[in-house]
Design a protein around this motif. Structure first.
Motif, PDB file in Angstrom:
ATOM      1  N   ILE A  73       3.421  -5.009  -9.797  1.00 17.67           N
ATOM      2  CA  ILE A  73       3.055  -5.894  -8.693  1.00 17.67           C
ATOM      3  C   ILE A  73       2.480  -7.166  -9.316  1.00 17.67           C
ATOM      4  O   ILE A  73       1.521  -7.111 -10.098  1.00 17.67           O
ATOM      5  N   SER A  74       3.091  -8.308  -8.977  1.00 21.69           N
ATOM      6  CA  SER A  74       2.697  -9.593  -9.562  1.00 21.69           C
ATOM      7  C   SER A  74       2.095 -10.501  -8.496  1.00 21.69           C
ATOM      8  O   SER A  74       1.989 -10.131  -7.323  1.00 21.69           O
ATOM      9  N   ALA A  75       1.748 -11.724  -8.919  1.00 18.76           N
ATOM     10  CA  ALA A  75       1.186 -12.703  -7.977  1.00 18.76           C
ATOM     11  C   ALA A  75       2.160 -13.007  -6.852  1.00 18.76           C
ATOM     12  O   ALA A  75       1.752 -13.206  -5.703  1.00 18.76           O
ATOM     13  N   ALA A  76       3.466 -13.028  -7.170  1.00 16.86           N
ATOM     14  CA  ALA A  76       4.463 -13.314  -6.138  1.00 16.86           C
ATOM     15  C   ALA A  76       4.426 -12.260  -5.028  1.00 16.86           C
ATOM     16  O   ALA A  76       4.622 -12.571  -3.851  1.00 16.86           O
ATOM     17  N   HIS A  77       4.167 -10.969  -5.393  1.00 18.63           N
ATOM     18  CA  HIS A  77       4.077  -9.914  -4.384  1.00 18.63           C
ATOM     19  C   HIS A  77       2.799 -10.037  -3.554  1.00 18.63           C
ATOM     20  O   HIS A  77       2.760  -9.624  -2.394  1.00 18.63           O
ATOM     21  N   LEU A  78       1.747 -10.594  -4.153  1.00 19.86           N
ATOM     22  CA  LEU A  78       0.449 -10.649  -3.491  1.00 19.86           C
ATOM     23  C   LEU A  78       0.281 -11.871  -2.594  1.00 19.86           C
ATOM     24  O   LEU A  78      -0.659 -11.916  -1.789  1.00 19.86           O
ATOM     25  N   GLU A  79       1.143 -12.858  -2.740  1.00 23.17           N
ATOM     26  CA  GLU A  79       1.035 -14.029  -1.860  1.00 23.17           C
ATOM     27  C   GLU A  79       1.309 -13.621  -0.420  1.00 23.17           C
ATOM     28  O   GLU A  79       2.250 -12.874  -0.131  1.00 23.17           O
ATOM     29  N   LEU A  80       0.493 -14.126   0.481  1.00 23.92           N
ATOM     30  CA  LEU A  80       0.626 -13.794   1.901  1.00 23.92           C
ATOM     31  C   LEU A  80       1.777 -14.576   2.521  1.00 23.92           C
ATOM     32  O   LEU A  80       1.977 -15.748   2.211  1.00 23.92           O
ATOM     33  N   THR A  81       2.513 -13.937   3.385  1.00 24.82           N
ATOM     34  CA  THR A  81       3.602 -14.607   4.095  1.00 24.82           C
ATOM     35  C   THR A  81       3.098 -15.134   5.433  1.00 24.82           C
ATOM     36  O   THR A  81       2.037 -14.709   5.936  1.00 24.82           O
ATOM     37  N   LEU A  82       3.852 -16.033   6.025  1.00 20.38           N
ATOM     38  CA  LEU A  82       3.479 -16.575   7.333  1.00 20.38           C
ATOM     39  C   LEU A  82       3.460 -15.468   8.383  1.00 20.38           C
ATOM     40  O   LEU A  82       2.617 -15.474   9.290  1.00 20.38           O
ATOM     41  N   ALA A  83       4.375 -14.508   8.247  1.00 17.68           N
ATOM     42  CA  ALA A  83       4.400 -13.388   9.192  1.00 17.68           C
ATOM     43  C   ALA A  83       3.120 -12.557   9.085  1.00 17.68           C
ATOM     44  O   ALA A  83       2.562 -12.106  10.096  1.00 17.68           O
ATOM     45  N   VAL A 132       0.833  -1.206   0.000  1.00 15.35           N
ATOM     46  CA  VAL A 132       0.000   0.000   0.000  1.00 15.35           C
ATOM     47  C   VAL A 132       0.866   1.253   0.000  1.00 15.35           C
ATOM     48  O   VAL A 132       0.599   2.230  -0.718  1.00 15.35           O
ATOM     49  N   GLU A 133       1.937   1.248   0.808  1.00 16.51           N
ATOM     50  CA  GLU A 133       2.838   2.409   0.836  1.00 16.51           C
ATOM     51  C   GLU A 133       3.489   2.627  -0.520  1.00 16.51           C
ATOM     52  O   GLU A 133       3.705   3.765  -0.954  1.00 16.51           O
ATOM     53  N   ARG A 134       3.808   1.528  -1.186  1.00 14.60           N
ATOM     54  CA  ARG A 134       4.412   1.642  -2.509  1.00 14.60           C
ATOM     55  C   ARG A 134       3.441   2.270  -3.510  1.00 14.60           C
ATOM     56  O   ARG A 134       3.833   3.083  -4.358  1.00 14.60           O
ATOM     57  N   LEU A 135       2.154   1.926  -3.397  1.00 17.67           N
ATOM     58  CA  LEU A 135       1.148   2.464  -4.307  1.00 17.67           C
ATOM     59  C   LEU A 135       0.772   3.898  -3.958  1.00 17.67           C
ATOM     60  O   LEU A 135       0.465   4.707  -4.837  1.00 17.67           O
ATOM     61  N   ALA A 136       0.779   4.216  -2.673  1.00 14.17           N
ATOM     62  CA  ALA A 136       0.306   5.527  -2.224  1.00 14.17           C
ATOM     63  C   ALA A 136       1.388   6.591  -2.239  1.00 14.17           C
ATOM     64  O   ALA A 136       1.157   7.717  -1.805  1.00 14.17           O
ATOM     65  N   ALA A 137       2.577   6.257  -2.709  1.00 16.67           N
ATOM     66  CA  ALA A 137       3.665   7.247  -2.778  1.00 16.67           C
ATOM     67  C   ALA A 137       3.250   8.411  -3.672  1.00 16.67           C
ATOM     68  O   ALA A 137       2.345   8.302  -4.500  1.00 16.67           O
ATOM     69  N   THR A 138       3.894   9.568  -3.504  1.00 15.23           N
ATOM     70  CA  THR A 138       3.552  10.770  -4.268  1.00 15.23           C
ATOM     71  C   THR A 138       3.557  10.473  -5.761  1.00 15.23           C
ATOM     72  O   THR A 138       4.568  10.022  -6.303  1.00 15.23           O
ATOM     73  N   PRO A 139       2.447  10.687  -6.464  1.00 15.09           N
ATOM     74  CA  PRO A 139       2.373  10.343  -7.888  1.00 15.09           C
ATOM     75  C   PRO A 139       3.226  11.280  -8.726  1.00 15.09           C
ATOM     76  O   PRO A 139       3.452  12.428  -8.379  1.00 15.09           O
ATOM     77  N   GLY A 140       3.692  10.774  -9.830  1.00 12.37           N
ATOM     78  CA  GLY A 140       4.482  11.575 -10.753  1.00 12.37           C
ATOM     79  C   GLY A 140       4.556  10.882 -12.088  1.00 12.37           C
ATOM     80  O   GLY A 140       5.581  10.270 -12.413  1.00 12.37           O
ATOM     81  N   ARG A 141       3.486  10.934 -12.855  1.00  9.50           N
ATOM     82  CA  ARG A 141       3.405  10.275 -14.164  1.00  9.50           C
ATOM     83  C   ARG A 141       3.747   8.782 -14.044  1.00  9.50           C
ATOM     84  O   ARG A 141       4.422   8.210 -14.874  1.00  9.50           O
ATOM     85  N   ARG A 142       3.266   8.151 -12.979  1.00 10.62           N
ATOM     86  CA  ARG A 142       3.573   6.733 -12.774  1.00 10.62           C
ATOM     87  C   ARG A 142       2.546   5.845 -13.465  1.00 10.62           C
ATOM     88  O   ARG A 142       1.385   6.214 -13.634  1.00 10.62           O
ATOM     89  N   VAL A 143       3.002   4.657 -13.823  1.00  5.45           N
ATOM     90  CA  VAL A 143       2.119   3.605 -14.327  1.00  5.45           C
ATOM     91  C   VAL A 143       2.252   2.422 -13.384  1.00  5.45           C
ATOM     92  O   VAL A 143       3.356   1.934 -13.127  1.00  5.45           O
ATOM     93  N   VAL A 144       1.129   1.964 -12.851  1.00  7.50           N
ATOM     94  CA  VAL A 144       1.108   0.853 -11.902  1.00  7.50           C
ATOM     95  C   VAL A 144       0.396  -0.325 -12.560  1.00  7.50           C
ATOM     96  O   VAL A 144      -0.709  -0.168 -13.094  1.00  7.50           O
ATOM     97  N   THR A 145       1.029  -1.490 -12.531  1.00  7.27           N
ATOM     98  CA  THR A 145       0.376  -2.706 -13.022  1.00  7.27           C
ATOM     99  C   THR A 145       0.245  -3.693 -11.867  1.00  7.27           C
ATOM    100  O   THR A 145       1.219  -3.957 -11.159  1.00  7.27           O
ATOM    101  N   ILE A 146      -0.948  -4.188 -11.662  1.00  6.42           N
ATOM    102  CA  ILE A 146      -1.214  -5.224 -10.653  1.00  6.42           C
ATOM    103  C   ILE A 146      -1.792  -6.407 -11.415  1.00  6.42           C
ATOM    104  O   ILE A 146      -2.989  -6.444 -11.728  1.00  6.42           O
TER     105      ILE A 146
END
Length: 723
Positions: free
Chosen positions: A169-179, A15-29
């Motif tokens: 952001i890919s499936a690997a980033h979205l997988e939940l960790t044990l922590a 979420v912090e990565r997505l909510a960073a100050t925008p600046g002509r960014r392109v986000v793919t999830i």
């Protein structure tokens, strides 16, 4: 546990990565179904100080007109200037590339927002993709463009990535960790359950949600209403089970061809791409695998390995597609059999066994084990066959007595005769009723034979049926019976037995060497050297064909090769064959009578060559084996005859020591200690193994009361043992 409770797992870093100050960014999830893409977008909107304009897409939006109008309607509540474009965008054929898109970009220049296209995989029309590419290229300064879906349209983002404006952001980033799952402890989920959930789902968010629902549905409440224990995995008790989710979110949108592909993959997963293509009788397999990369099937992935592409299906999806409650379909059975045949062609019998095991038919599995265990046992891999047999019960063994015979061959190979006997007796009861086969009468008495002859993997005959396997057992048994008859002096009967097996004997490599060597030995005994040479030539051809010259269990061939070479006037080659045989015999764990026979044959050729030292050594080694051989009149008579003809060949009777306590073998080693040759050189000179020489040296040191070679040589010279 309510479905929304999974949201307590904060994806803070994402979420912090997505909510960073925008600046002509392109986000793919980009990720398959069930990875929490929409949930992450919602969290992004809640945490960001900019507005989030979400434009959900469907197949009806895959044209410039419908896409543009839908985009205007999405942005209108956020940008008043865009609302004025609604009328033009509603016309039948609006000019988006030259008129409307520039106006839309101009309206976005003063905005601080994130425009997110959800389910972007629905956009396939090249004209729509061109509009999206242009929007990416001219994105205003304070606007973030998000694309969320199961796959990306065919647009290039390489320039955007080079400029540092791309967030992926890919499936690997979205997988939940044990922590991250540890946050669920507040709901009474214990540590063991969390680990079970994580291991069974691999962190797949939808799978975690399902497992949590199962956990909630199956918790047993204590007297005070608290959770006393829990179970994971009872899908019948869950209000929202895995099958429902998979059918609604994953499988319903797939074509019949893709569904057929998934059903085949579920039976084989994980599987190499080439095996999948070989096992499936479908021309579209390669295309389906390639399509996974461009249009992913949820929970199905491909990855590169050193041996090629590996296709993997998530265990939860595979379990659902295999549907363990139903019998395997004929198509599935055929698929697994073709996969097994593929592994057999690659000589990977263990993986072939796994394919056959998945069929779930013990009769088919028993046929496989019986027919293929010959090959595996011949290569000494008895542990593999042990593992195969562990999948059978006692009732299976009673239905398939051939499995008991397979077990006997394993025990015989490992030299465990005592354990093999009751199994062979059980085999006799199951096959012939109460009158059990006796070990000494059975044609399947392979225990002793396997110890010395079945260590080689050289075999060329494809073993595909039980009938072919029976032929091999018969051939091996004929060699055993012929050897026994020869040791008893029944030359004609032994020769008949061995020759009779030729017409039906498969090409067994090492067994051929023994059979032909026995025939050459018998021919020598009955005074037919011409026939002995004929058998020896055939034996030499087998040794050449399969590269068995250096195999220790081919020592039996050395006698015939040496005798034939001498008769043909090649004394040097005869000498070499004698030394080769003498080097091999100590290294094998073969039967004493076979080893004694070889030593006696080598001794006769050595004396004919006037190589008296080699002849004496062979006779002494044969005499040392005599107590272990027992009552075999032929061998004992041959030994005594050689001792009479060459009286110097035995310096000390068996068991008798010299006056200094050293045996004849130790005295021979002692003569070389003063040369200070290394142990391997001494072993080569004496035609012994290095380990045997080291054993003799330790014994010499002990008997002479010394600890080093120099002291041993000095003590031996003082006592007159060496010059």
């Amino acid at each position: 546990m309510a479905r929304q409770d999974l949201r307590v797992i904060a994806r803070t870093a994402l979420v912090e990565r997505l909510a960073a100050t925008p600046g002509r960014r392109v986000v793919t999830i980009i990720a398959p179904a069930g990875y929490g893409k929409s949930t992450l977008v919602e969290a992004w909107g809640a945490a960001s100080h900019v507005r989030l304009a979400v434009c959900p897409l469907a197949s009806i939006h895959d044209s410039p007109a419908t896409f543009g109008l839908h985009l205007v309607e999405t942005l209108a509540p956020h940008l008043p200037d865009v609302e004025d474009m609604h009328a033009e965008a509603s016309e039948p054929d609006p000019d988006w590339p030259r008129v409307l898109l520039p106006r839309l970009v101009h309206a976005l220049r003063g905005a601080h927002l994130a425009l997110v296209f959800d389910d972007v995989q629905e956009l396939r029309n090249p004209k729509v993709v061109d509009l999206l590419s242009t929007l990416v290229a001219v994105l205003p300064r304070h606007v973030t463009l998000g694309m969320v879906g199961r796959s990306l349209p065919d647009l290039s983002l390489s320039k955007t990535a080079l400029e540092g404006r791309l967030v992926e952001i890919s499936a690997a980033h979205l997988e939940l960790t044990l922590a991250e799952l540890s946050a669920l402890r507040r709901f009474g989920v214990d540590e063991q359950t969390l680990v079970q959930i994580f291991n069974s789902t691999g962190g797949w968010p939808a799978g975690v949600r399902i497992a949590l629902l199962r956990h909630e549905a199956t918790r047993e409440l204590g007297p005070d209403g608290s959770s006393s224990s829990s179970r994971v995995g009872d899908s019948q008790a869950a209000p929202w089970v895995l099958g429902d989710y998979l059918e609604e979110e994953v499988l319903s949108a797939l074509s019949p061809q893709r569904l057929e592909f998934l059903h085949d993959l579920a039976l084989l997963t994980p599987v190499e791409a080439d095996l999948l293509a070989a096992a499936r009788s479908a021309d579209d397999t390669v295309g389906q695998i390639r399509q996974i990369r461009t249009d992913p099937i949820p929970m199905v992935t491909t990855r590169h390995t050193p041996s090629g592409d590996l296709v993997v299906m998530h265990p939860l999806l595979a379990k659902h597609l295999k549907d363990p409650g139903r019998r395997l379909t004929p198509a599935g059975r055929s698929l697994l059999l073709r996969a097994a045949a593929y592994h057999i062609s690659k000589k990977d019998l263990d993986r072939a066994f796994e394919m056959v095991r998945r069929i779930g038919d013990q009769d088919v599995l028993a046929e496989f084990v019986y027919t293929k265990s010959v090959l595996v046992i011949l290569t000494g891999r008895t542990n593999m066959v042990r593992r195969w047999l562990s999948f059978f019960t006692e009732s299976d063994l009673r239905r398939h007595p051939s499995l008991a015979l397979t077990w006997v061959s394993i025990l015989g190979t490992e030299g465990d005769n005592e354990a093999a006997e009751p199994w062979l007796e059980a085999y006799g009861r199951w096959v012939n009723g109460p009158e059990a086969l006796r070990m000494d009468e059975s044609p399947f008495n392979l225990d002793e034979f396997f110890k010395e002859m079945l260590a080689s993997g050289v075999i060329s005959t494809p073993i595909a049926t039980a009938a072919a396997t029976d032929t091999i057992w018969h051939a091996l048994g004929a060699t055993v019976a012929g050897h026994k008859l020869a040791m008893a002096g029944a030359w004609r009967e032994a020769e008949t037995m061995l020759l009779g097996a030729i017409s039906q004997q498969p090409d067994l490599g090492l067994n051929d060497v023994w059979r032909l060597s026995l025939l050459a030995y018998i021919s020598e005994q009955v005074g037919r050297p011409d026939r002995a040479d004929e058998h020896t030539d055939k034996c030499a051809a087998v040794l050449d064909k399969w590269g068995l010259h250096n195999h220790v269990n081919t020592y039996c061939a050395a006698v015939g090769l040496a005798a034939t070479s001498l008769r043909r006037g090649d004394r040097e080659k005869a000498h070499a064959h004698i030394r080769a045989g003498m080097l091999k015999i100590p290294q094998t764990t073969g039967r004493p009578d076979a080893k004694m026979t070889a030593y006696l044959g080598l001794a006769r050729v050595a004396f004919d060559l006037e190589a008296r030292t080699l002849g004496h050594t062979c006779v002494q080694e044969a005499r040392a084996l005599a107590p272990a051989v027992g009552e075999l009149p032929v061998l004992i008579a041959q030994l005594e005859e050689l001792e009479r003809q060459h009286p110097n060949s035995v310096q000390h009777p068996p068991g008798e020591q010299s006056e200094h306590g050293l045996s004849s073998a130790e005295l021979r080693v002692l003569q070389f200690l003063s040369s200070f040759y290394p142990v391997p050189r001494i072993a080569q000179e004496l035609v012994l193994s290095p380990s045997t020489v080291r054993t003799h040296i330790r014994s010499i040191y002990r008997k002479l009361g010394v600890h080093e070679r120099v002291d041993a040589v000095s003590a031996a010279r003082q006592r007159g043992l060496i010059n």
